[in-house]
Design an enzyme around this catalytic site. Structure first.
Site, mmCIF file in Angstrom:
data_model
loop_
_atom_site.group_PDB
_atom_site.id
_atom_site.type_symbol
_atom_site.label_atom_id
_atom_site.label_comp_id
_atom_site.label_asym_id
_atom_site.label_seq_id
_atom_site.Cartn_x
_atom_site.Cartn_y
_atom_site.Cartn_z
ATOM 1 N N GLU A 1 -9.777 -1.974 5.218
ATOM 2 C CA GLU A 1 -10.421 -1.719 6.501
ATOM 3 C C GLU A 1 -11.642 -2.621 6.677
ATOM 4 O OE1 GLU A 1 -8.816 -0.058 8.558
ATOM 5 O OE2 GLU A 1 -8.371 2.006 8.003
ATOM 6 N N ASN B 1 -7.628 -2.872 14.258
ATOM 7 C CA ASN B 1 -9.031 -3.135 13.896
ATOM 8 C C ASN B 1 -9.162 -4.327 12.947
ATOM 9 O OD1 ASN B 1 -8.122 -2.169 11.454
ATOM 10 N ND2 ASN B 1 -9.505 -0.411 11.348
ATOM 11 N N ASP C 1 0.805 -1.217 0.000
ATOM 12 C CA ASP C 1 0.000 0.000 0.000
ATOM 13 C C ASP C 1 0.840 1.270 0.000
ATOM 14 O OD1 ASP C 1 0.898 -0.536 2.573
ATOM 15 O OD2 ASP C 1 -1.084 -0.964 3.376
HETATM 16 C C1 F6R Z 1 1.439 -1.631 6.153
HETATM 17 C C2 F6R Z 1 0.082 -2.128 6.225
HETATM 18 C C3 F6R Z 1 -0.706 -2.174 7.482
HETATM 19 C C4 F6R Z 1 0.125 -2.481 8.719
HETATM 20 C C5 F6R Z 1 -0.746 -2.479 9.966
HETATM 21 C C6 F6R Z 1 0.064 -2.713 11.214
HETATM 22 O O1 F6R Z 1 1.950 -1.702 4.848
HETATM 23 O O2 F6R Z 1 -0.435 -2.511 5.218
HETATM 24 O O3 F6R Z 1 -1.729 -3.124 7.357
HETATM 25 O O4 F6R Z 1 0.729 -3.732 8.561
HETATM 26 O O5 F6R Z 1 -1.398 -1.241 10.059
HETATM 27 O O6 F6R Z 1 0.938 -1.647 11.397
HETATM 28 P P1 F6R Z 1 2.091 -1.699 12.504
HETATM 29 O O7 F6R Z 1 3.007 -2.796 12.084
HETATM 30 O O8 F6R Z 1 2.756 -0.357 12.420
HETATM 31 O O9 F6R Z 1 1.433 -1.971 13.790
#
Ligand code: F6R
Length: 240
Positions: free
Chosen positions: A141, A134, A67
């Site tokens: 999401e 979440n 992403d």
């Molecule tokens: C990042 C992504 C997100 C993160 C998730 C967890 O490329 O796609 O899904 O993996 O938000 O983020 P952290 O590792 O910072 O807790």
């Protein structure tokens, strides 16, 4: 789903590295799906040390990131383009033209369609995922269709709060939108490696592993994938 519970984040990063190293050493043309965020940082540090010490080569490896934020200049310090180069690519021998990261500027619909087209020439050997508090994977999401391909999303307030730590020092707001691989795109990977650390991930990890398979928890779709390895520390696994 294979679940490995570790004592701490360092052990999690070591175990995740072992999975990744196996993929890149068993096929010099490996195709990796990569993630940003805090969770993979230890794994990336291990990949860099191993590249330096053991000369593991990434020259012929191809990567696709999950992403990118919408609306930031590519070289902004908080784009995922910058994150990946700073935390991984700049320290490996990877060929820059083999690196793919969604574009968060310009004609977003056409960028997303192009990303899917580029991915169609490959199959990911492994997709690395963190998990949102979440239950999001990539930036899919809660409520995202399991049939989704790469698309533009509006980030939930909880996700923007989770990521505010990166933007606060710049006195900037977390972008409201992002481009993300879809859930169907992620599920096409041969293998999925999920890393989760910390008590704030415990509910999401529980919902992913033991909850109902439902679009309310995007990560729960992984119960339908035949080769998932979840590596989490004790705190993230505390509700299992
Ligand atoms: C990042 C992504 C997100 C993160 C998730 C967890 O490329 O796609 O899904 O993996 O938000 O983020 P952290 O590792 O910072 O807790």
């Amino acid at each position: 789903m294979k679940i490995i519970i570790t004592e701490n984040y360092d052990e999690l990063s070591q175990k995740a590295f072992e999975v990744m190293k196996d993929v890149v050493t068993s096929n010099e043309n490996a195709v990796l799906g990569l993630a940003t965020g805090s969770s993979p940082l230890g794994l990336y540090a291990n990949m860099i040390s191993d590249h330096k010490e053991n000369k593991t080569s990434y020259k012929n490896v191809t990567t696709f990131n999950l992403d990118e934020y919408v609306g930031l200049d590519k070289n902004h310090s908080e784009t995922y383009y910058t994150f990946m180069h700073k935390n991984l690519f700049d320290s490996l021998d990877i060929t820059e033209s083999n690196v793919h990261i969604p574009l968060g500027n310009g004609d977003l619909e056409s960028n997303c369609a192009d990303y899917e087209k580029q991915m169609a020439d490959y199959q990911l050997d492994v997709q690395l995922l963190g998990i949102g508090s979440n239950g999001h994977i990539g930036f899919n999401e809660p409520g995202t269709s399991f049939d989704s391909l790469t698309h533009v999303v509006e980030l939930k307030e909880s996700t923007r709060l989770d990521n505010a730590r990166f933007f606060e020092p710049l006195n900037e707001q977390v972008p409201t939108h992002a481009c993300t691989m879809g859930i169907k795109t992620i599920m096409n990977s041969k293998k999925v490696l999920v890393v989760a650390s910390g008590a704030n991930k415990a509910d999401a990890v529980y919902a992913m592993v033991k909850g109902e398979v439902s679009e309310d928890c995007p990560a729960s779709v992984l119960q339908n994938h035949s080769d998932v390895i979840l590596i989490c520390d004790k705190a993230a696994a505390s509700k299992l």
